[in-house]
Design an enzyme around this catalytic site. Structure first.
Site, short mmCIF file in Angstrom:
data_model
loop_
_atom_site.label_atom_id
_atom_site.label_comp_id
_atom_site.label_asym_id
_atom_site.label_seq_id
_atom_site.Cartn_x
_atom_site.Cartn_y
_atom_site.Cartn_z
N TYR A 140 0.87 -1.18 0.00
CA TYR A 140 0.00 0.00 0.00
C TYR A 140 0.90 1.23 0.00
CZ TYR A 140 -3.69 3.16 1.84
OH TYR A 140 -4.59 4.19 2.04
N LYS A 170 -1.15 -1.07 -4.16
CA LYS A 170 -2.22 -0.07 -4.12
C LYS A 170 -1.52 1.27 -4.26
CE LYS A 170 -5.95 1.80 -1.18
NZ LYS A 170 -5.47 3.19 -1.05
#
Length: 305
Positions: A140, A170
């Site tokens: 992330y 992400k």
């Protein structure tokens, strides 16, 4: 590990709370039904930034994950964010996510004591991902929050050598050059999940196939139309729909951004997730009504209804 690629819109749910800041897990079932009924999202990304993960205890995060897995009943992909400041805590959360039947896990970089190199980041994530070897693992990347701005494409290519279940990132950043570098690593070997709702059109234009965002909780229909139009090559419609989202996000930012403002928006959408945990300030009834009035001049309520 045998998972299909993620596609479509992945909502990042808010964590429902009572007025005293304690968890309100009973809201998650109707919340899940609300998301499923929209027929626009393909999954959920829980206990991330929108879910106030760093304000929650380990046991609270486990309880939230369990309730979401139970509530969606396999109708949505469940990605559990297991990131945090403690590698030991992250590994514990990863073990738990696999045990309860989550579909995937993700983790952001630690943001107090920060990794200074790609190797540092790989060594931090390696035992975390290994704690849930059956689940795909995503980095992330959100430098605006973590302050960690290491080259993500290098992390992907080097990290895969030591983290077998690393499948993607992400990408919550507006560096579209770097995003393209990630998409093209090893001839497209990694999934790149677009992370900025207000510029979804740009992520799709360079090759993203899936997106994770907080505004997909309440107006996913707008973004579904962006995705559908881009798939057809209809740029005029895609631009028009993206502008509708920007008008809504402009009001969101005015009321505290994706987490605080988003909980206000969810209440107006019919799912009361309560306040945020301090230090994020609560919303007054007056502000709620002001927000309702401001949103009435956008397509917010059209897409809620």
């Amino acid at each position: 590990m045998d998972k299909q690629l993620l596609t479509g819109l992945i909502a990042a749910p808010f964590t429902p709370m009572h007025e005293d800041g304690s968890l309100n897990l009973q809201v998650i079932k109707p919340y899940a039904e609300f998301l499923i009924s929209r027929k626009c999202v393909t999954g959920i990304f829980i206990c991330g930034t929108t879910g106030e993960s760093v304000s929650l205890t380990t046991e609270e995060r486990k309880a939230i994950a369990e309730k979401w897995v139970e509530s969606v009943g396999g109708k949505l992909e469940v990605i559990v964010h297991v990131g945090g400041m403690s590698q030991v805590q992250c590994s514990e959360l990863a073990v738990h996510a696999q045990a309860i039947g989550a579909d995937r896990i993700a983790a952001m970089a630690p943001c107090f004591f920060k990794p200074e190199s790609v190797d540092d980041l790989i060594h931090f994530f390696k035992p975390i991902a290994a704690s849930a070897p059956k689940l795909p693992f995503y980095y992330y990347n959100m430098p605006s929050i973590t302050g960690v701005s290491l080259p993500v494409h290098t992390f992907l290519s080097e990290g895969k050598k030591q983290i077998p279940n690393l499948v993607g990132v992400k990408f919550t950043h507006n560096n579209l050059m770097e995003m393209q570098q990630c998409i093209h690593v090893d001839n497209g070997a990694f999934e790149v999940l677009h992370g900025f709702d207000e510029i979804l059109i740009t992520g799709l234009s360079v090759g993203a196939k899936a997106a994770v965002g907080s505004t997909y909780n309440y107006v996913p229909g707008i973004y579904k139309e962006v995705m559908d139009a881009m798939e057809k090559g209809d740029l005029d419609t895609a631009r028009e729909m993206q502008w509708k989202s920007v008008e809504i996000i402009d009001i969101l930012i005015k009321h505290g951004g994706g987490v605080r403002g988003g909980k206000i928006f969810m209440k107006l959408a019919g799912i009361d997730c309560g306040p945020c945990r301090l230090p994020i300030a609560p919303c007054s009834e007056r502000e709620l009504e002001e927000t309702r009035e401001e949103l009435s001049h956008t397509d917010f309520f059209k897409y809620i209804n």
